[in-house]
Scaffold this active site. Structure first.
Site, PDB file in Angstrom:
ATOM      1  N   ARG A 116       0.825  -1.149  -0.061  1.00 18.15           N
ATOM      2  CA  ARG A 116       0.049   0.097  -0.166  1.00 18.15           C
ATOM      3  C   ARG A 116       0.850   1.490   0.001  1.00 18.15           C
ATOM      4  NH1 ARG A 116      -5.304   1.750   3.507  1.00 18.15           N
ATOM      5  NH2 ARG A 116      -6.182   0.137   2.065  1.00 18.15           N
ATOM      6  N   HIS A 173      -7.548   0.320  -6.374  1.00 21.73           N
ATOM      7  CA  HIS A 173      -7.515  -0.437  -5.207  1.00 21.73           C
ATOM      8  C   HIS A 173      -8.347  -1.789  -5.677  1.00 21.73           C
ATOM      9  CE1 HIS A 173      -7.786  -1.335  -1.080  1.00 21.73           C
ATOM     10  NE2 HIS A 173      -8.733  -0.302  -0.738  1.00 21.73           N
ATOM     11  N   GLN A 225     -10.050  -4.090  -3.094  1.00 27.14           N
ATOM     12  CA  GLN A 225     -11.561  -3.609  -2.562  1.00 27.14           C
ATOM     13  C   GLN A 225     -12.687  -3.675  -3.795  1.00 27.14           C
ATOM     14  OE1 GLN A 225     -12.150  -1.871   0.570  1.00 27.14           O
ATOM     15  NE2 GLN A 225     -14.345  -2.385  -0.213  1.00 27.14           N
ATOM     16  N   ASP A 229     -17.203   6.959  -1.995  1.00 30.04           N
ATOM     17  CA  ASP A 229     -16.131   6.861  -1.019  1.00 30.04           C
ATOM     18  C   ASP A 229     -15.766   8.286  -0.626  1.00 30.04           C
ATOM     19  OD1 ASP A 229     -13.586   6.042  -0.177  1.00 30.04           O
ATOM     20  OD2 ASP A 229     -12.442   6.009  -1.897  1.00 30.04           O
ATOM     21  N   CYS A 255     -16.306   1.839   0.626  1.00 30.43           N
ATOM     22  CA  CYS A 255     -14.713   0.726   1.127  1.00 30.43           C
ATOM     23  C   CYS A 255     -14.836   1.130   2.296  1.00 30.43           C
ATOM     24  CB  CYS A 255     -13.875   1.053   0.006  1.00 30.43           C
ATOM     25  SG  CYS A 255     -13.346   2.623   0.263  1.00 30.43           S
ATOM     26  N   ARG A 302     -13.537  -8.409   2.073  1.00 33.39           N
ATOM     27  CA  ARG A 302     -12.082  -8.180   1.858  1.00 33.39           C
ATOM     28  C   ARG A 302     -11.446  -9.365   2.262  1.00 33.39           C
ATOM     29  NH1 ARG A 302      -9.729  -3.087   1.520  1.00 33.39           N
ATOM     30  NH2 ARG A 302      -8.018  -4.487   0.925  1.00 33.39           N
TER      31      ARG A 302
HETATM   32  N1   CP Z   1     -11.173   0.160   2.547  1.00 36.71           N
HETATM   33  C1   CP Z   1     -10.171   0.056   3.016  1.00 36.71           C
HETATM   34  O1   CP Z   1      -8.970  -0.232   2.442  1.00 36.71           O
HETATM   35  O2   CP Z   1      -9.691   0.189   4.261  1.00 36.71           O
HETATM   36  P1   CP Z   1      -8.591   0.340   5.141  1.00 36.71           P
HETATM   37  O3   CP Z   1      -7.760   1.673   4.571  1.00 36.71           O
HETATM   38  O4   CP Z   1      -8.823   0.596   6.628  1.00 36.71           O
HETATM   39  O5   CP Z   1      -7.615  -0.611   4.955  1.00 36.71           O
HETATM   40  N1  NVA Z   2      -9.787   6.567  -1.818  1.00 39.58           N
HETATM   41  C1  NVA Z   2      -9.445   6.123  -0.470  1.00 39.58           C
HETATM   42  C2  NVA Z   2      -9.481   4.748  -0.112  1.00 39.58           C
HETATM   43  C3  NVA Z   2      -9.499   4.476   1.331  1.00 39.58           C
HETATM   44  C4  NVA Z   2      -9.556   2.851   1.579  1.00 39.58           C
HETATM   45  C5  NVA Z   2      -8.138   6.469  -0.124  1.00 39.58           C
HETATM   46  O1  NVA Z   2      -7.128   6.213  -1.035  1.00 39.58           O
HETATM   47  O2  NVA Z   2      -7.530   6.889   0.753  1.00 39.58           O
END
Ligand code: CP
Ligand code: NVA
Length: 304
Positions: A103, A130, A133, A221, A261, A289
């Site tokens: 990530r 993502h 997700q 989101d 998400c 997930r």
């Molecule tokens: N939806 C999602 O990726 O959540 P987190 O940022 O908590 O991992």
């Molecule tokens: N779009 C958001 C998703 C978080 C799970 C981000 O990138 O922060």
């Protein structure tokens, strides 16, 4: 069975075919609740430069349910924070670990780790995509509606990593996706110009009502993704008309499901009555997930 190429990565959803996505969802359902020993002796490294609740915990639990182990690798606690290159880090990690979930901000960094580590790499969120997700979202729709097709999907809000990944999903699976964003916040041009998306484009709107009209699945989101905190005030103003509230939801199908998400900013992109209301499937979505990631890890590590 999903094809298990050597070092099979999942960096972007369009690395999967429609039948592979369907097979993955079927595997996720089949493995739900089962403890297996498919990943015994194997270790997942979670290389994260951004916070996480769901992704980290669901990956760690998935690995435990497969009989393997996982190791959380915060970039801050590694020599990366003192200037060791990502290339060197990837080469070294690849000699210890069986698989990496990463990530970070730049998609290119995940691509680089995939190229240099010599082991399978999973995109656990970048600013561009993502994929895990959206696979969980698809599983949530499949379980609730019994199908992915013959449904209208509406994504409202920011054309961010979630929107970009939904654009790929609709192209791969041939779904009907409408995306409503403020002008200038549409999904990324590099995603919209991919040949598969050009062949099956989403319908882009700036009017949230046009997008949500009769929709079966309503998705939103955060308006302020990780790394965009300085733009929060400006975004709150620009995105206000896209808030998924009871008034907007009343234009969706009466059986519409609401997906987010998470983490949600209640009172911003969604109101309390919608996220806690009868249309909301966000808790199933979060649970899923675990199921899709376990299915992917089982495929990559254990040949499920
Ligand atoms: N939806 C999602 O990726 O959540 P987190 O940022 O908590 O991992
Ligand atoms: N779009 C958001 C998703 C978080 C799970 C981000 O990138 O922060």
């Amino acid at each position: 069975m999903l094809s298990t190429k050597t070092h099979r990565h999942l960096l972007s959803l369009d690395e999967l075919t429609a039948s592979e996505i369907r097979q993955l969802l079927a595997t996720a359902i089949a493995l739900k609740g089962h403890r297996l020993q498919l990943a015994q002796g194997q270790v997942l490294g979670l290389l994260f430069t951004k916070p996480s609740t769901r992704t980290r915990v669901s990956f760690e639990v998935a690995m435990a349910q497969l009989g393997g182990q996982s190791m959380f690798l915060s970039a801050e606690a590694m020599q990366l924070s003192r200037g060791e290159s990502l290339t060197h880090t990837a080469r070294v990690l690849g000699r210890y670990l069986s698989v990496i979930a990463m990530r970070t901000h730049a998609q290119q960094d995940v691509d680089l780790v995939a190229a240099e580590s010599g082991i399978p790499v999973i995109n656990a969120l970048t600013e561009r995509f993502h994929p895990m997700q959206v696979l969980a979202d698809l599983l949530t729709v499949q379980c609730a509606k019994g199908q992915l097709e013959r449904l209208t999907y509406a994504y409202l809000g920011d054309g961010n990593n979630m929107a970009n990944t939904w654009v790929l999903a609709q192209a791969i699976l041939g779904l009907e996706l409408r995306v409503a964003t403020p002008p200038g916040f549409a999904p990324h041009p590099a995603v919209l110009s991919r040949p598969q998306v050009v062949s099956h484009p989403p319908q882009l709107y700036t009017d949230p009502l046009a997008a949500i009209d009769g929709a079966d699945v309503v998705i939103t989101d955060t308006w302020v993704s990780m790394g965009m905190e300085e733009e929060a005030d400006e975004r709150a103003r620009l995105f206000a008309p896209y808030q998924v509230n009871a008034a907007l939801m009343s234009h969706a199908d009466s059986d519409a499901m609401f997906l987010h998400c998470l983490p949600a900013h209640v009172g911003e992109e969604v109101t309390e009555d919608v996220i806690e209301g009868p249309h909301s499937a966000v808790w199933e979505e979060a649970e899923n997930r675990l199921h899709v990631q376990k299915a992917w890890l089982a495929t990559v590590l254990g040949g499920a």
